[in-house]
Every structure is written in structure tokens, then in C-alpha cells.
Write a protein that holds these residues in place. Structure first.
Motif, PDB file in Angstrom:
ATOM      1  N   GLU A  66       0.863  -1.188   0.000  1.00 46.43           N
ATOM      2  CA  GLU A  66       0.000   0.000   0.000  1.00 46.43           C
ATOM      3  C   GLU A  66       0.895   1.232   0.000  1.00 46.43           C
ATOM      4  O   GLU A  66       2.007   1.174   0.480  1.00 46.43           O
ATOM      5  CB  GLU A  66      -0.901   0.000   1.239  1.00 46.43           C
ATOM      6  N   PRO A  67       0.489   2.329  -0.502  1.00 47.91           N
ATOM      7  CA  PRO A  67      -0.768   2.698  -1.128  1.00 47.91           C
ATOM      8  C   PRO A  67      -0.792   2.461  -2.641  1.00 47.91           C
ATOM      9  O   PRO A  67      -1.812   2.686  -3.280  1.00 47.91           O
ATOM     10  CB  PRO A  67      -0.889   4.188  -0.815  1.00 47.91           C
ATOM     11  N   ILE A  68       0.301   1.971  -3.202  1.00 42.70           N
ATOM     12  CA  ILE A  68       0.380   1.785  -4.653  1.00 42.70           C
ATOM     13  C   ILE A  68      -0.591   0.700  -5.114  1.00 42.70           C
ATOM     14  O   ILE A  68      -1.261   0.850  -6.141  1.00 42.70           O
ATOM     15  CB  ILE A  68       1.826   1.441  -5.086  1.00 42.70           C
ATOM     16  N   SER A  69      -0.690  -0.372  -4.359  1.00 39.70           N
ATOM     17  CA  SER A  69      -1.591  -1.448  -4.770  1.00 39.70           C
ATOM     18  C   SER A  69      -3.036  -0.976  -4.801  1.00 39.70           C
ATOM     19  O   SER A  69      -3.821  -1.400  -5.651  1.00 39.70           O
ATOM     20  CB  SER A  69      -1.442  -2.662  -3.860  1.00 39.70           C
ATOM     21  N   SER A  70      -3.403  -0.077  -3.913  1.00 37.64           N
ATOM     22  CA  SER A  70      -4.785   0.417  -3.908  1.00 37.64           C
ATOM     23  C   SER A  70      -5.091   1.258  -5.144  1.00 37.64           C
ATOM     24  O   SER A  70      -6.235   1.268  -5.610  1.00 37.64           O
ATOM     25  CB  SER A  70      -5.071   1.203  -2.632  1.00 37.64           C
ATOM     26  N   LEU A  71      -4.091   1.939  -5.696  1.00 39.58           N
ATOM     27  CA  LEU A  71      -4.298   2.686  -6.943  1.00 39.58           C
ATOM     28  C   LEU A  71      -4.666   1.738  -8.080  1.00 39.58           C
ATOM     29  O   LEU A  71      -5.606   1.984  -8.840  1.00 39.58           O
ATOM     30  CB  LEU A  71      -3.029   3.466  -7.313  1.00 39.58           C
ATOM     31  N   LEU A  72      -3.920   0.647  -8.190  1.00 44.50           N
ATOM     32  CA  LEU A  72      -4.175  -0.316  -9.261  1.00 44.50           C
ATOM     33  C   LEU A  72      -5.470  -1.092  -9.011  1.00 44.50           C
ATOM     34  O   LEU A  72      -6.269  -1.296  -9.924  1.00 44.50           O
ATOM     35  CB  LEU A  72      -3.001  -1.286  -9.383  1.00 44.50           C
ATOM     36  N   GLU A  77     -11.246  -2.445  -9.988  1.00 46.31           N
ATOM     37  CA  GLU A  77     -12.599  -2.554  -9.442  1.00 46.31           C
ATOM     38  C   GLU A  77     -13.586  -1.684 -10.207  1.00 46.31           C
ATOM     39  O   GLU A  77     -14.714  -2.095 -10.475  1.00 46.31           O
ATOM     40  CB  GLU A  77     -12.594  -2.166  -7.952  1.00 46.31           C
ATOM     41  N   ARG A  78     -13.159  -0.496 -10.592  1.00 52.59           N
ATOM     42  CA  ARG A  78     -14.035   0.376 -11.374  1.00 52.59           C
ATOM     43  C   ARG A  78     -14.294  -0.193 -12.765  1.00 52.59           C
ATOM     44  O   ARG A  78     -15.394  -0.046 -13.300  1.00 52.59           O
ATOM     45  CB  ARG A  78     -13.435   1.770 -11.472  1.00 52.59           C
ATOM     46  N   LEU A  79     -13.287  -0.835 -13.328  1.00 56.40           N
ATOM     47  CA  LEU A  79     -13.483  -1.471 -14.636  1.00 56.40           C
ATOM     48  C   LEU A  79     -14.463  -2.634 -14.522  1.00 56.40           C
ATOM     49  O   LEU A  79     -15.277  -2.859 -15.422  1.00 56.40           O
ATOM     50  CB  LEU A  79     -12.150  -1.964 -15.203  1.00 56.40           C
ATOM     51  N   ASP A  80     -14.381  -3.379 -13.427  1.00 54.15           N
ATOM     52  CA  ASP A  80     -15.277  -4.521 -13.226  1.00 54.15           C
ATOM     53  C   ASP A  80     -16.727  -4.094 -13.013  1.00 54.15           C
ATOM     54  O   ASP A  80     -17.641  -4.840 -13.346  1.00 54.15           O
ATOM     55  CB  ASP A  80     -14.808  -5.363 -12.038  1.00 54.15           C
ATOM     56  N   GLU A  81     -16.915  -2.912 -12.432  1.00 53.59           N
ATOM     57  CA  GLU A  81     -18.275  -2.433 -12.199  1.00 53.59           C
ATOM     58  C   GLU A  81     -19.012  -2.164 -13.507  1.00 53.59           C
ATOM     59  O   GLU A  81     -20.231  -2.238 -13.553  1.00 53.59           O
ATOM     60  CB  GLU A  81     -18.251  -1.157 -11.348  1.00 53.59           C
ATOM     61  N   ALA A  82     -18.268  -1.838 -14.551  1.00 57.48           N
ATOM     62  CA  ALA A  82     -18.821  -1.635 -15.898  1.00 57.48           C
ATOM     63  C   ALA A  82     -19.973  -0.624 -15.903  1.00 57.48           C
ATOM     64  O   ALA A  82     -21.051  -0.900 -16.392  1.00 57.48           O
ATOM     65  CB  ALA A  82     -19.260  -2.964 -16.499  1.00 57.48           C
ATOM     66  N   ASP A  83     -19.706   0.550 -15.378  1.00 54.40           N
ATOM     67  CA  ASP A  83     -20.708   1.610 -15.384  1.00 54.40           C
ATOM     68  C   ASP A  83     -20.648   2.442 -16.664  1.00 54.40           C
ATOM     69  O   ASP A  83     -21.194   3.540 -16.711  1.00 54.40           O
ATOM     70  CB  ASP A  83     -20.504   2.536 -14.170  1.00 54.40           C
ATOM     71  N   GLY A  84     -19.971   1.957 -17.658  1.00 54.04           N
ATOM     72  CA  GLY A  84     -19.851   2.684 -18.913  1.00 54.04           C
ATOM     73  C   GLY A  84     -18.695   3.665 -18.947  1.00 54.04           C
ATOM     74  O   GLY A  84     -18.576   4.447 -19.881  1.00 54.04           O
ATOM     75  N   TRP A  91      -9.200   5.097 -14.283  1.00 50.11           N
ATOM     76  CA  TRP A  91      -7.839   5.375 -13.823  1.00 50.11           C
ATOM     77  C   TRP A  91      -7.816   6.693 -13.029  1.00 50.11           C
ATOM     78  O   TRP A  91      -7.282   6.753 -11.918  1.00 50.11           O
ATOM     79  CB  TRP A  91      -6.923   5.454 -15.037  1.00 50.11           C
ATOM     80  N   GLU A  92      -8.413   7.743 -13.594  1.00 51.82           N
ATOM     81  CA  GLU A  92      -8.397   9.052 -12.945  1.00 51.82           C
ATOM     82  C   GLU A  92      -9.225   9.056 -11.661  1.00 51.82           C
ATOM     83  O   GLU A  92      -8.842   9.697 -10.677  1.00 51.82           O
ATOM     84  CB  GLU A  92      -8.892  10.124 -13.915  1.00 51.82           C
ATOM     85  N   ARG A  93     -10.332   8.351 -11.650  1.00 53.77           N
ATOM     86  CA  ARG A  93     -11.141   8.281 -10.429  1.00 53.77           C
ATOM     87  C   ARG A  93     -10.388   7.549  -9.321  1.00 53.77           C
ATOM     88  O   ARG A  93     -10.476   7.920  -8.158  1.00 53.77           O
ATOM     89  CB  ARG A  93     -12.469   7.589 -10.710  1.00 53.77           C
ATOM     90  N   SER A  94      -9.671   6.514  -9.682  1.00 51.53           N
ATOM     91  CA  SER A  94      -8.875   5.790  -8.698  1.00 51.53           C
ATOM     92  C   SER A  94      -7.776   6.694  -8.138  1.00 51.53           C
ATOM     93  O   SER A  94      -7.524   6.692  -6.928  1.00 51.53           O
ATOM     94  CB  SER A  94      -8.272   4.532  -9.331  1.00 51.53           C
ATOM     95  N   GLU A  97      -9.267   9.218  -5.746  1.00 52.68           N
ATOM     96  CA  GLU A  97      -9.672   8.621  -4.482  1.00 52.68           C
ATOM     97  C   GLU A  97      -8.489   8.224  -3.605  1.00 52.68           C
ATOM     98  O   GLU A  97      -8.490   8.440  -2.394  1.00 52.68           O
ATOM     99  CB  GLU A  97     -10.532   7.379  -4.746  1.00 52.68           C
ATOM    100  N   HIS A  98      -7.454   7.635  -4.207  1.00 57.80           N
ATOM    101  CA  HIS A  98      -6.374   7.030  -3.416  1.00 57.80           C
ATOM    102  C   HIS A  98      -5.121   7.891  -3.292  1.00 57.80           C
ATOM    103  O   HIS A  98      -4.271   7.593  -2.446  1.00 57.80           O
ATOM    104  CB  HIS A  98      -5.995   5.665  -3.996  1.00 57.80           C
ATOM    105  N   TRP A  99      -4.959   8.925  -4.121  1.00 61.74           N
ATOM    106  CA  TRP A  99      -3.711   9.699  -4.101  1.00 61.74           C
ATOM    107  C   TRP A  99      -3.460  10.414  -2.772  1.00 61.74           C
ATOM    108  O   TRP A  99      -2.311  10.495  -2.327  1.00 61.74           O
ATOM    109  CB  TRP A  99      -3.674  10.705  -5.257  1.00 61.74           C
TER     110      TRP A  99
END
Length: 172
Positions: A66-72, A77-84, A91-94, A97-99
Motif C-alpha cells: 500500500e498505497p500503490i496497490s490500492s491505486l491499481l 474494481e471500477r473497470l469490473d463495475e462496468a458503469d460505462g 484510472w483518474e477516479r482511482s 480517491e487514493h492519491w
């Protein structure tokens, strides 16, 4: 007696603040190094393993602290959610959130976000080129962070103690 306890608490608090600032200077080069390792793993997964990007992110995150693993992981996780959302948006939302949980600065964040806009939209060779470019930029930032660490780490440790001692002298 109360003054002595108060003075000790002020000294302790000032010292801890100085050590906390010094720890941030020490953590930054280490986190940049972990970021470079993450990009090297992604390069290997994409270049040699022909791994799809979400799976490459998960595999890379599994081997990083951590915290690098949480960025990836956050991107995957956002890609898996498939919200379009596109890969770049995930990538930018992650990053958003995590930076704040990292000790890294804006230059590293800018290089990392630029990389996100190039991944997932081009062929494998182009992605590898962008990964290498980002690793080069991060290496430069790591060198600057090491210089800052050498210059400011000891200073903050001393400064915390000295400012606390000054406050104690002014109060007493």
C-alpha cells in the motif's frame, strides 16, 4: 508540577510533528520506487504475458505494498463495475480517491494520470512505450525526492524539537 508535565507534552508533540514531516520525506522516494515497480510489472504482463489490462492490474497490485496497490486495485474494481466509464476515467477516479493516502506530489500524479490516458486505447507496443516513458519520468522524480529527503529529513527532525523547546521557553 503541572508546568513540567505541560512542557513535556509540548516537547513530545513538537518532536512528533517533526518526525512525521521527516517520515513523509522518507516515504516519497520509496513510494515512487514502488510505483516504478508497478509499471514494470504491468509492462511484463502486457508485453510478455499478453494479459488483458484489468487482469494485469490485479496481478500487479497483488505484489505491491500500500498505497500503490490500492491505486491499481481501485482502477480494476471500477473497470469490473462496468458503469460505462472508459479506462481513462476509471484510472483518474482511482487516482483521485487514493492519491491523498500517498506521500507523492503533483509531478508524480501528473505522470501517472498521463499514462492512464494512453493505456487501453492502443496496441501492445505503444502501451509498452508509454509505460517506459512514465517509468523514466518517475525515475527522475525519485532522484529529486531522494535529494529532498537528504536535504530536509534531518532538518525537520531537529526543527520539531527546537520549535517545541522555543514554545516551552516562551511559556515558562
Amino acid at each position: 508540577m503541572v508546568k513540567l508535565v505541560g512542557a513535556m507534552l509540548i516537547l513530545f508533540a513538537g518532536t512528533m510533528i517533526g518526525f512525521q514531516q521527516a517520515a513523509r520525506f522518507a516515504a516519497r522516494p520509496r513510494q515512487i520506487r514502488h510505483m516504478i515497480q508497478a509499471l514494470q510489472r504491468l509492462e511484463t504482463e502486457i508485453g510478455y504475458g499478453y494479459t488483458p489490462l484489468p487482469e494485469a492490474l490485479a496481478r500487479s497490485a497483488a505484489h505491491l505494498p500500500e498505497p500503490i496497490s490500492s491505486l491499481l486495485r481501485g482502477t480494476k474494481e471500477r473497470l469490473d463495475e462496468a458503469d460505462g466509464f472508459t479506462f481513462r476515467e476509471c484510472w483518474e477516479r482511482s487516482v483521485t480517491e487514493h492519491w491523498p493516502g500517498t506521500a507523492m506530489k503533483g509531478a508524480e500524479q501528473a505522470a501517472y494520470i498521463r499514462l492512464g490516458s494512453a493505456l487501453g486505447i492502443s496496441d501492445r507496443d505503444d502501451q509498452i512505450k508509454h509505460l517506459k516513458l512514465a517509468m523514466g519520468q518517475l525515475k527522475t522524480e525519485e532522484d529529486a525526492a531522494r535529494d529532498d529527503q537528504a536535504r530536509y529529513e534531518k532538518m525537520w527532525k531537529s526543527l520539531g524539537v527546537l520549535i517545541a523547546a522555543l514554545v516551552v521557553i516562551l511559556i515558562v
